[in-house]
Enzyme design. Structure first.
Site, PDB file in Angstrom:
ATOM      1  N   HIS A  99     100.191  46.634  31.657  1.00 14.16           N
ATOM      2  CA  HIS A  99     100.411  48.171  31.120  1.00 14.16           C
ATOM      3  C   HIS A  99      99.658  48.870  29.954  1.00 14.16           C
ATOM      4  CE1 HIS A  99     102.645  45.543  28.471  1.00 14.16           C
ATOM      5  NE2 HIS A  99     103.109  46.545  27.779  1.00 14.16           N
ATOM      6  N   CYS A 100      98.833  47.893  29.402  1.00 12.65           N
ATOM      7  CA  CYS A 100      98.288  48.483  28.260  1.00 12.65           C
ATOM      8  C   CYS A 100      96.548  48.407  28.266  1.00 12.65           C
ATOM      9  CB  CYS A 100      98.622  47.719  27.081  1.00 12.65           C
ATOM     10  SG  CYS A 100     100.485  47.902  26.460  1.00 12.65           S
ATOM     11  N   ILE A 101      96.002  47.116  28.252  1.00 10.64           N
ATOM     12  CA  ILE A 101      94.626  46.869  27.890  1.00 10.64           C
ATOM     13  C   ILE A 101      93.919  48.196  28.765  1.00 10.64           C
ATOM     14  CG2 ILE A 101      92.693  45.518  27.926  1.00 10.64           C
ATOM     15  CD1 ILE A 101      94.408  43.390  26.916  1.00 10.64           C
ATOM     16  N   LEU A 128      94.734  50.568  30.239  1.00  8.12           N
ATOM     17  CA  LEU A 128      94.967  52.251  30.314  1.00  8.12           C
ATOM     18  C   LEU A 128      94.736  52.745  28.842  1.00  8.12           C
ATOM     19  CD1 LEU A 128      98.307  52.098  32.089  1.00  8.12           C
ATOM     20  CD2 LEU A 128      96.088  52.366  32.989  1.00  8.12           C
ATOM     21  N   ASP A 129      95.210  52.061  27.798  1.00  8.88           N
ATOM     22  CA  ASP A 129      95.115  52.856  26.715  1.00  8.88           C
ATOM     23  C   ASP A 129      93.845  53.266  25.971  1.00  8.88           C
ATOM     24  OD1 ASP A 129      97.755  51.843  26.772  1.00  8.88           O
ATOM     25  OD2 ASP A 129      97.965  50.700  25.034  1.00  8.88           O
TER      26      ASP A 129
END
Length: 445
Positions: free
Chosen positions: A272-274, A276-277
């Site tokens: 959910h992070c790498i 997208l962020d």
């Protein structure tokens, strides 16, 4: 001024906490507030999730059902689809998804939808905190004006802050309480109130000067990882071309006690992070005429790793005088990381799509993921849904190639290497006994 009365409510544990979004971030947070002695209410658009919580059940691996049952029975935790109850909350925390559009631009529609629900019920004395990852400026440029359209004013009537989530699904060592919490308010009073609230449930709270700093800190954390993973992935491809063991190179470099931090290659990045962020940061940079080249290069390298994995399969099959078209390929693990059921942005999805496009018969085994669909926002490609197959001896023997995509701890890799003719190891799962005792030909990332 509303800061002091709100802080007193929090100190006395009389503040009611509302958490919008009961996913991987929101449910553990709501549970932690309830454990801390507060009355926490989770707000969901998914009635099934709300019903499960109210029945004392958990659908998130990091939150035990026994914990949910105890908190519900005590009256400290409940869930609802009735957003009118927001007006009864003293602090409201937004924990909704922030995906990317197909154009790789930020999609904050879930934040806007949550903010609209809050706006309809906003009253004097409330603290609103955004935890959803977003670009710097969202809290003060988007949320503050929206809330002030009600006629209420910041500091005089409501407080507003940003505190980035730092959830790592499946991590048993670091969970909500012992992960330091960064907090930045749109005003000093907002920072103070939000920091005090989190101090009730988190061991270490780090306050920063603004919501923008907190928003940027979250993006830096994961962009740092994405860039360094990109370097490790590029090194892996170079080592493959040079016929050098990538993992041995990393182990050797990691013996240096200063100036080096080991990052490891893989079949791609997920979660959910790498994935997208960094896009949120580079998008914001473009709005200010800045070209974030490191971020773009890392994304390019990381996004090509599934293609590299498929090339390893092709090379391995070719050495066995087999074509990809018609070959049977068995994936071990489709979750994005070990020992969890989360397939969001998992590289396995791209690998399956690419293998299918080459004519491979694709099967998979994952003890945590029973079904794999290709018709939602978290998947790529298309094609029929797949179900996890039992990892029998016959299943392994029947595969022309086995790919270790996710190194789940409960899989017996020694058995796999004794039965499969070809194993492509993308996670260094076969380091040690499994590799030494292997009868299979092993291709390593």
């Amino acid at each position: 001024m509303i800061k002091e009365p709100l802080i007193k409510l929090i100190a006395d544990k009389h503040a009611r906490i509302g958490v919008i979004g009961l996913g991987y971030v929101g449910l553990p947070l709501a549970a932690e507030f309830a454990v801390g002695g507060f009355h926490a209410t989770g707000f969901e658009v998914d009635a099934e999730k709300a019903a499960k919580i109210n029945a004392g059940k958990s659908y998130i691996g990091d939150v035990l059902a026994a914990t949910i049952q105890e908190l519900v029975d005590s009256g400290r935790l409940d869930a609802t689809t009735d957003f009118d109850q927001l007006k009864d909350c003293d602090a409201i925390v937004i924990c909704v998804p922030t995906p990317l559009r197909k154009t790789k631009e930020p999609d904050i529609s879930y934040i806007l939808a949550a903010a609209e629900e809050i706006k309809k019920r906003l009253r004097r004395g409330q603290l609103v905190i955004l935890e959803s990852t977003t670009y710097p400026g969202t809290t003060d440029e988007v949320l503050q004006p929206k809330f002030e359209e009600t006629g209420l004013n910041l500091d005089e009537d409501f407080l507003l802050a940003f505190s980035p989530e730092r959830v790592d699904p499946g991590n048993r060592q670091y969970q909500t309480r012992n992960i330091p919490k960064v907090v930045g308010g749109v005003s000093d009073d907002s920072t103070a109130a939000a920091a005090f609230l989190y101090s009730q449930i988190v061991d270490d709270v780090h306050s920063v000067s603004s919501a923008r700093v907190a928003e940027a800190a979250k993006l830096l954390e994961n962009t740092f990882r994405a860039v360094n993973i990109g370097m490790a992935n590029e090194m892996a491809r170079l080592c493959y071309a040079l016929n050098i063991d990538t993992w041995e190179v990393i182990r050797a470099a990691a013996t240096k006690p200063f100036g080096f931090m080991p990052f490891y290659p893989g079949p791609g990045i997920g979660g959910h992070c790498i994935p997208l962020d960094p896009h949120y940061l580079s998008w914001k940079a473009r709005q200010h005429g800045f070209d974030s080249r490191f971020i773009g290069l890392a994304e390019e390298i990381n996004s090509r790793m599934p293609d590299h994995v498929v090339q390893l399969v092709a090379d391995g099959l070719n050495d066995d005088r087999k074509a990809m078209n018609g070959s049977r390929v068995l994936l071990l693990g489709v979750a994005y990381k070990p020992d969890i059921d989360d397939v969001r942005e998992s590289p396995a999805l791209s690998i399956i799509d690419l293998l299918r496009s080459k004519g491979c018969e694709v099967r998979y085994h994952d003890p945590f993921v029973r079904e794999l669909s290709f018709d939602d926002a978290h998947t790529v490609g298309s094609g029929a849904a797949l179900s996890s197959v039992e990892l029998t001896d016959d299943e392994i023997r029947a595969a022309d190639c086995v790919i270790i995509v996710t190194n789940h701890s409960q899989i017996d890799y020694q058995r796999v290497t004794k039965l499969a003719p070809l194993v492509v190891d993308t996670r260094n799962a076969l380091d040690g006994d499994a590799r030494r005792e292997s009868r299979a030909r092993i291709v390593r990332l």
